[in-house]
Design a protein around this motif. Sequence first.
Motif, mmCIF file in Angstrom:
data_model
loop_
_atom_site.group_PDB
_atom_site.id
_atom_site.type_symbol
_atom_site.label_atom_id
_atom_site.label_comp_id
_atom_site.label_asym_id
_atom_site.label_seq_id
_atom_site.Cartn_x
_atom_site.Cartn_y
_atom_site.Cartn_z
ATOM 1 N N TYR A 103 -7.130 -3.876 -3.212
ATOM 2 C CA TYR A 103 -7.919 -4.617 -2.232
ATOM 3 C C TYR A 103 -7.420 -6.062 -2.121
ATOM 4 C CZ TYR A 103 -11.969 -6.262 0.401
ATOM 5 O OH TYR A 103 -12.781 -6.786 1.373
ATOM 6 N N LYS A 104 -7.095 -6.467 -0.894
ATOM 7 C CA LYS A 104 -6.576 -7.801 -0.566
ATOM 8 C C LYS A 104 -5.358 -8.148 -1.429
ATOM 9 C CE LYS A 104 -10.627 -9.752 1.619
ATOM 10 N NZ LYS A 104 -11.539 -10.906 1.765
ATOM 11 N N LEU A 142 -14.914 -0.289 -0.718
ATOM 12 C CA LEU A 142 -14.825 -0.425 -2.169
ATOM 13 C C LEU A 142 -15.961 -1.287 -2.732
ATOM 14 C CD1 LEU A 142 -12.975 -0.197 -4.804
ATOM 15 C CD2 LEU A 142 -12.046 -2.399 -4.090
ATOM 16 N N PRO A 148 -11.168 -8.064 -4.713
ATOM 17 C CA PRO A 148 -9.724 -8.310 -4.725
ATOM 18 C C PRO A 148 -9.086 -7.968 -6.067
ATOM 19 C CG PRO A 148 -10.855 -10.095 -3.610
ATOM 20 C CD PRO A 148 -11.925 -9.215 -4.192
ATOM 21 N N TYR A 206 -11.117 -0.317 3.795
ATOM 22 C CA TYR A 206 -10.847 -1.034 2.551
ATOM 23 C C TYR A 206 -12.116 -1.622 1.943
ATOM 24 C CZ TYR A 206 -6.042 -0.644 4.210
ATOM 25 O OH TYR A 206 -4.839 -0.164 4.658
ATOM 26 N N SER A 207 -12.971 -2.210 2.765
ATOM 27 C CA SER A 207 -14.155 -2.901 2.240
ATOM 28 C C SER A 207 -15.225 -1.947 1.712
ATOM 29 C CB SER A 207 -14.763 -3.817 3.313
ATOM 30 O OG SER A 207 -15.154 -3.066 4.438
ATOM 31 N N ASN A 258 0.840 -1.190 0.000
ATOM 32 C CA ASN A 258 0.000 0.000 0.000
ATOM 33 C C ASN A 258 0.879 1.246 0.000
ATOM 34 O OD1 ASN A 258 -2.237 -1.697 0.197
ATOM 35 N ND2 ASN A 258 -2.268 -1.585 2.426
#
Length: 276
Positions: free
Chosen positions: A249-250, A218, A231, A215-216, A180
């Motif tokens: 993501y992930k 998204l 992901p 993050y989630s 990141n």
Amino acid sequence: MAIITLTTDFGQKDHFVGAIKGTIYRELAEVKIVDISHTIRPFNIQECAYILKNSYKAFPEGTIHIVGVDAEPTVENQHIAVLVDGHYFISANNGVIGLIAAEIQPEKVVEINIPNPIHGSFPVLDVFVQVACHIARGGTLDVVGKPFTELKDLKEFAPRITENGNSIVGSVIYIDNYGNVITNIQRSLFEAYRNGRSFTLNARNRKITEIHHKYSDLINFELDKNQRKGPGDLLALFNSSDYIELAIYKSDLNTVGGASTLLGLDYRDTIIINFN
């Protein structure tokens, strides 16, 4: 019980960290030593400041933080001990403490001047450990140094406001374990200049028009799974330290890659936000 933390660019292979800990324990058997990080990129002042700034507050007031990055003393890189925000920092005057104290006025700053100092190649052990043990025993900064007012301020690491407040030019200050990309643009600065406007964040050839809070965010869970983002998709968010961060993501740097590799971004690369 006194707490002493260690933040260095020494890595884990060599004897340096072990020698520091052994010397401290020989002087203060009951002290608690905590490793913050020993994998700072060599001489990377901004990375050291970012990690230390966002970890020291988790410790109780009175904690002593030894900073072992770019610690060799010169006439322009003096050894200093600083009391700021209730915490003690022992470092060279290389900009790390200036970045940490950018928003908080230090309570006391001294240039270290201990009797019979060893002028060797390992000043963290020869000087910083002595000062840390002195403070841990209840000693004051006045005993180890004289007042100092020339705390180095690295303005080059600050974001720039351009186009009459319509753009923020920031840079990459840190890349974490997931790849990141953390910028030096904080939420407070972003919101102050955004003033309700829409925006475009430009990172290499990618454009982002939304900043999330986790993050989630998204993912639109109201959509079918085969229609959702997930992901492997790029997002921007305000991270736990309130800096703008770019993430995949992930992601996994060791397999599919992270934002740093997939966007081709590295330390000091430019990120631009344009307000519309």
